[in-house]
Scaffold this motif. Structure first.
Motif, PDB file in Angstrom:
ATOM      1  N   PHE A  12       0.802  -1.222   0.000  1.00 12.53           N
ATOM      2  CA  PHE A  12       0.000   0.000   0.000  1.00 12.53           C
ATOM      3  C   PHE A  12       0.837   1.275   0.000  1.00 12.53           C
ATOM      4  CE2 PHE A  12      -2.795  -3.249   1.902  1.00 12.53           C
ATOM      5  CZ  PHE A  12      -3.845  -3.176   0.997  1.00 12.53           C
ATOM      6  N   LEU A  15      -0.008   4.288  -2.185  1.00 10.79           N
ATOM      7  CA  LEU A  15      -1.093   5.176  -1.761  1.00 10.79           C
ATOM      8  C   LEU A  15      -0.568   6.541  -1.339  1.00 10.79           C
ATOM      9  CD1 LEU A  15      -3.555   2.956   0.324  1.00 10.79           C
ATOM     10  CD2 LEU A  15      -4.050   4.204  -1.777  1.00 10.79           C
ATOM     11  N   LEU A 131      -2.239   2.893  -8.540  1.00 11.95           N
ATOM     12  CA  LEU A 131      -3.283   1.949  -8.130  1.00 11.95           C
ATOM     13  C   LEU A 131      -3.035   0.580  -8.763  1.00 11.95           C
ATOM     14  CD1 LEU A 131      -5.963   1.653  -6.571  1.00 11.95           C
ATOM     15  CD2 LEU A 131      -7.142   2.279  -8.690  1.00 11.95           C
TER      16      LEU A 131
END
Length: 503
Positions: A12, A15, A131
């Protein structure tokens, strides 16, 4: 519960870039490009930390994270006290570790290619790009099928928009074809996952592996059905002939930087799923259909090589080349021995690096000439000698020149198949000959011949463009001359797969 957060941070971490990009005005072009590119460094650093910390002699998954996530147990929502508990589970075996590192490296280099080649819409582009990276990293680190499927699906959304908005003339058709084929593959995969959950009452990949191998012959029909479903779902992604037509459109119409990710990483999800889940869950059935896999591999190899030979578009040559080289993965899997499976995994990594290199070079040519037609690109060796030299080196790696990663992967895959199915392997070697012919034909036609006046002033490769070329070549040569750097992390994973097969 575990105290490790490394894989969650790794997956992640893009992000951070997405959040920062959300607050930057669209008009700040240089800042947007800088943030988009820089955001890929955090997962790259964490991937190298994980790789250097990975215990190559250890067995089982490492950096394991297991946390409560979805739990409807004893909630009264389900009849008969059925336990519906899906934990958040991450972990890496050797195969997953190698692919996570490959994903991080190619993503950073593709981001740099995007900075060079993409001309507008950088804010949305890099948000979708990051993403997509989250989805790719998550697929290889997931340790339960539900999480695997979520990340698998997550890759479809950004890819659709990246192709449809920033691609070439027929980009919308390519994006729709991508979505339809991969959507159908995902539907088949979801049915298989739900069925496995109903049978085993778990989504943990290792637990399902053990349970399915313990179930007796009374469930053979169900096992065969599930194996065929996985073969179709991952065969679309790989792709296996005749489920390949969508991939040709994507490779031609998508931006070259995105094709670097698609050919270098996303196709490898198919190989990863086929080996990790297909062979892992159903070793007995895979053993019985090994000859079918071998034939499918040879068909992929020869079909892709022959059609690459007659293409007039350099992008199409490499698109069919990818189909052909994925046939080598199937050949290695069909061998079902340590050498063949190792060759299949080597081919997964090797093709990821080589295809990323070649598509970057094609993107560089297209940026200068606005064409990828071989007939229109003749004589570029005079105006772009360094770039042409790198193109030749990339082609040599792809056709399996000793000292490069392509040779090791092809040699191991075919050696493994020759031990089990010498006739099928002998037929498959014709594909290696055709590979040399179509690659050399394309490179020689582009490099030599008369140089049109409009190409005489073309600028050769720039310093910033040298970075992805040299990095990819360094990995290609490293694996070619020192294959243990890849073989050692894979040993425990291979032994686990072979134990299920009985080898």
């Amino acid at each position: 519960m575990t105290d490790s957060y490394l894989l969650s941070l790794l997956i992640f971490s893009p992000l951070v870039g997405i959040i920062i990009l959300a607050f930057v005005p669209k008009g700040q072009h240089q800042l947007l490009k800088g943030i988009g590119f820089s955001a890929t460094f955090l997962p790259l650093i964490l991937a190298f930390v994980a790789f250097t910390s990975f215990d190559q002699g250890g067995s089982g998954n490492q950096f394991v994270e297991t946390r409560e996530w979805i739990n409807f147990s004893n909630s009264g929502l389900l009849a008969h006290g059925v336990n519906l508990s899906i934990p958040y589970e991450l972990g890496l075996n050797g195969f997953g570790m190698v692919l996570v590192l490959l994903t991080a490296v190619v993503s950073t280099l593709a981001a740099l290619a995007s900075v060079i080649q993409i001309k507008a819409g950088w804010k949305a582009y890099f948000m979708l790009f990051l993403l997509l990276e989250i989805g790719m990293l998550g697929v290889f680190a997931s340790q339960n099928l539900f999480l695997f499927f979520l990340f698998f699906e997550l890759t479809l959304i950004p890819m659709y928009f990246l192709i449809g908005k920033w691609g070439f003339l027929d980009r919308e058709k390519a994006a729709n074809s991508f979505l339809i084929y991969n959507g159908l593959g995902s539907a088949v995969l979801l049915i298989a996952i739900v069925t496995l959950f109903v049978i085993t009452n778990t989504t943990n990949i290792d637990q399902i592996t053990m349970i399915m191998q313990m179930i007796g012959p009374e469930a053979d029909n169900i096992k065969w059905g599930l194996l065929v479903a996985l073969l179709v779902a991952f065969g679309v992604k790989l792709p296996i002939f005749p489920l390949h037509s969508w991939m040709l459109r994507v490779h031609v119409q998508a931006p070259p930087a995105i094709v670097m990710l698609h050919s270098g990483i996303l196709l490898k999800i198919g190989a990863y799923g086929l080996i990790r889940l297909g062979v892992g869950f159903f070793p007995e059935q895979v053993t019985q259909m090994a000859a079918v896999l071998g034939v499918l591999g040879v068909i992929n190899l020869l079909y892709g090589a022959y059609l690459a030979l007659i293409q007039s578009d350099l992008k199409m040559v490499l698109a069919y080349s990818s189909i052909s080289h994925m046939g080598i993965v199937l050949i290695g899997v069909a061998a079902l021995n340590d050498v063949g499976l190792q060759g299949a995994i080597f081919q997964v990594v090797s093709h990821g690096l080589i295809s990323a290199l070649l598509f970057f070079l094609i993107g560089m040519y297209y940026e200068r000439t606005k064409t990828s037609m071989i007939a229109n690109l003749s004589g570029l060796g005079r105006s772009m000698p360094i770039a042409s030299g790198f193109l030749l080196v990339g082609a040599m790696a792809s056709l399996g020149l000793p000292g490069m990663s392509g040779f090791i992967s092809e040699f191991l895959a075919f050696l493994g198949l020759f031990r089990e199915m010498p006739i099928i392997a002998a037929v498959g070697t014709l594909g290696i000959i055709l590979t040399a012919v179509y690659l050399l034909r394309a490179v020689l036609n582009v490099t030599f011949g008369p140089t049109p006046k409009k190409w005489e002033e073309l600028k050769d490769i720039r310093p910033i463009e040298m970075i992805p070329v040299l990095v990819l070549l360094a990995f290609i040569v490293l694996i070619g001359v020192y294959p243990s750097v890849l073989a050692e992390p894979l040993q425990a994973s291979l032994q686990f797969i072979l134990a299920g097969i009985g080898g």
